[in-house]
Enzyme design. Sequence first.
Site, PDB file in Angstrom:
ATOM      1  N   ASP A 150     -10.221  -8.148 -18.239  1.00  0.00           N
ATOM      2  CA  ASP A 150     -10.328  -9.359 -19.047  1.00  0.00           C
ATOM      3  C   ASP A 150      -8.915  -9.841 -19.342  1.00  0.00           C
ATOM      4  OD1 ASP A 150     -10.588 -11.258 -21.034  1.00  0.00           O
ATOM      5  OD2 ASP A 150     -11.954 -10.086 -22.262  1.00  0.00           O
ATOM      6  N   HIS A 207       0.817  -1.214   0.000  1.00  0.00           N
ATOM      7  CA  HIS A 207       0.000   0.000   0.000  1.00  0.00           C
ATOM      8  C   HIS A 207       0.852   1.266   0.000  1.00  0.00           C
ATOM      9  CE1 HIS A 207      -3.677   2.090   0.089  1.00  0.00           C
ATOM     10  NE2 HIS A 207      -4.356   1.305   0.898  1.00  0.00           N
TER      11      HIS A 207
END
Length: 460
Positions: free
Chosen positions: A385, A166
């Site tokens: 995708d 992070h």
Amino acid sequence: MASFFRVISTSYLHLASQNSDSTRKIELGPGDVLLLRLDLNQGGLVYHNHPNANRDTVIQHLKASISSTLDYFPQLAGRLTVIEHDDDGTSSVFIHCNNSGALFIHAIAEGLTISDILRPDYLPPIVRSFYPLTDAKNYECTYKPLLAVQVTELIDGMFIGVTINHALGDGKSAMHFLTCWSEIARGVGLLSKPPTLERWFPGCTERPLRIRFPKDNEKEKERLKSPLPPPERVFHFSKEKIAELKAKANATLSSNNKISSMQALMAHIWRAIVRNQGIDPKEEVNFKLVVDIRPRLNPPLPPHYFGNALDDGTVMMTAGELLHQEGFGKAALEMNKVVASFTEETIMSHLKSWLEDRRLLTIREMYGNAVEISGSPTFNVYGVDLGWGKPVAVRSGPANKSNGTITLFAGPEKGDAYAEVNLPYEIMEALGRDSEFMDAVMPTLGFFIVKKMTSVRSSL
């Protein structure tokens, strides 16, 4: 639902290019070092099986596409480096792009289907094992990987858990990495939106930035240990229901459509949580939200700035005010005001205040007793995708979650939204019986969970 989880293989992925500069270092900015004591950033994508490829082909395709994506994100294959300053006992933190590698794990959850994950009201505990580096803190990535990807096989699909340090980037940056990965996995030659890697350092910040780096010992790890998240439940809000909430909030205020869809949805969720907590009407309740500051600076940061560019604000009301007949519109309006308050002047004021003590966040300090929201339904998560169709569902991992955390993300239908809510079991059950709240919630099992996606690519 009986299932057995096991790891099949573990490996490290490196840049596909042989021309990487292993000496390159990227400084961490103020918004990055602030998060060093927190957990890593986690997201999960659920896919149906590729209809025309075997397991080994899919795994090799994913590995190769990640390596090629690392050419654009060399910091994700590196490690954190700490430089100590003897004159005052502080440290400066850099990302060393040394190509040590990103972690890749191939696992299997035998006997588990996609429906077993998505159908129950509550997240099955086994899903937490689908995310790598769950117990790691950002500062530990001097020796642990900054990026880890775990592919867990299911009977009828796969769960891909992605963990990114992070301190390297916020949710928008993580989403950008996933988007770039999906482009490369589908055979795109050049990225449509390559990342901007250099960190933002406003004029008031000295370089290198000096902080008190966390001590890497058992006592510190125990102090910073994240509490086990309470039960997690996902609520689905349709585009139509969200539009109704927005219209209701604006009608209450006569505000000429000032309230956004997400502000209305957040107010709806917050009121329901407080309503079912049995809080004294005079008690103050808080709602924390985060704001992307990229477009709010002067000049603005590049839209594809890869780093942490967030600030947070708090809405404060008494429980009685929030639950009053006009509390819904008022809560949404207060959220609107907080978001609008993030001007260049406000952001720089917050930064200067932080520079005075340079305190690093912990999970307990970050949340306190507030309800806090993260994520965004604007992220194009269903556009990831990887070569055989869109994901059928999206989830976030257990990292940085506590009592009262809410994670928002888009639904598969444009305009829909999902909210992952972490609350004690009795509060969650009360939410499920709350007719006012549940009137805006769609049934748990939507058609998209059980219907195989028809848009399939065969690029593997």
